[in-house]
Design an enzyme around this catalytic site. Structure first.
Site, PDB file in Angstrom:
ATOM      1  N   HIS A   1      21.153  54.486  21.394  1.00  8.87           N
ATOM      2  CA  HIS A   1      21.523  55.724  22.072  1.00  8.87           C
ATOM      3  C   HIS A   1      23.020  55.941  21.945  1.00  8.87           C
ATOM      4  O   HIS A   1      23.764  55.019  21.605  1.00  8.87           O
ATOM      5  CB  HIS A   1      21.143  55.650  23.560  1.00  8.87           C
ATOM      6  CG  HIS A   1      21.888  54.557  24.270  1.00  8.87           C
ATOM      7  ND1 HIS A   1      21.442  53.244  24.288  1.00  8.87           N
ATOM      8  CD2 HIS A   1      23.057  54.567  24.958  1.00  8.87           C
ATOM      9  CE1 HIS A   1      22.307  52.505  24.957  1.00  8.87           C
ATOM     10  NE2 HIS A   1      23.294  53.285  25.380  1.00  8.87           N
TER      11      HIS A   1
ATOM     12  N   HIS B   1      29.666  56.701  19.399  1.00 11.16           N
ATOM     13  CA  HIS B   1      29.263  55.543  18.604  1.00 11.16           C
ATOM     14  C   HIS B   1      27.963  54.987  19.165  1.00 11.16           C
ATOM     15  O   HIS B   1      27.656  55.165  20.341  1.00 11.16           O
ATOM     16  CB  HIS B   1      30.339  54.446  18.632  1.00 11.16           C
ATOM     17  CG  HIS B   1      30.478  53.789  19.953  1.00 11.16           C
ATOM     18  ND1 HIS B   1      31.174  54.364  21.002  1.00 11.16           N
ATOM     19  CD2 HIS B   1      29.975  52.623  20.422  1.00 11.16           C
ATOM     20  CE1 HIS B   1      31.103  53.571  22.053  1.00 11.16           C
ATOM     21  NE2 HIS B   1      30.377  52.504  21.742  1.00 11.16           N
TER      22      HIS B   1
END
EC number: 3.1.4.58
Length: 193
Positions: A44, A128
């Protein structure tokens, strides 16, 4: 409850990245077992880490995060490139509407604070997705360099998810946290393109 808000990529994008990670692991085997690779089911983009949240705040948090999600459009992203935070974390980045994703992250954090969540993490948002963490010293530079040219398929960020992270209680080395979506909200209208 230990919570975070996130954008979870769709399965086809996750599968494509998983294939890339498998190739990376084959090209650069970790013979000493010092890399703890994250499971694709847990991948995620964290928008805001809320930490320990009193359940009494959930109704207000639900309302605030729903508003934050609605204010931002569905937007296009791709996994792109790789990097590292020192020699602790290996990650894959994003390209596409990262400004929209950043705005969503700021709105999500602001909504959580307005709901009464005390958030200690005030670092600027950097999109990220964590691929691996180290246990001991590992030079992550070759891994990041291998990921530098990676460009994944286009996908759409469509929802904000509030996720509970249940930390391992067994004390068994290598056991991973379990994630459970507590609530989710659709983003606003689809952006043209």
């Amino acid at each position: 409850m230990r919570l975070f808000a996130a954008v979870v990529p769709p399965r086809p994008a996750i599968d494509e990245l998983a294939d890339e990670v498998a190739q990376l692991r084959a090209a650069l085997p970790d013979r000493r077992g010092r890399l703890r690779w994250t499971e694709p089911a847990l991948w995620h983009f964290t928008l805001a880490f809320l930490g320990e949240v009193d359940e009494a705040l959930l109704p207000e948090l639900d309302e605030r995060l729903g508003r934050a999600a609605h204010r931002h459009p569905v937007h296009e992203l791709r996994f792109a490139g790789g990097g590292r935070f020192g020699d602790r974390i290996l990650w894959v980045g994003a390209t596409g509407s990262v400004e929209t994703l950043g705005g969503l992250a700021r709105s999500t954090a602001a909504g959580a604070r307005r709901a009464g969540v005390h958030m200690a993490d005030t670092k600027p948002f950097r999109p990220h997705l964590t691929l691996a963490r180290t246990a001991g010293h590992v030079n992550l530079r070759p891994y990041a360099e291998e990921l530098a040219e990676f460009r994944g398929r286009r996908w759409w960020a469509e929802r904000v998810e509030l996720v509970q992270s249940r930390l391992p209680a067994s004390g068994v080395p290598g056991e991973r946290p379990r994630y459970e979506t507590v609530a989710s909200w659709p983003l606003g209208t689809r952006r043209a393109g």
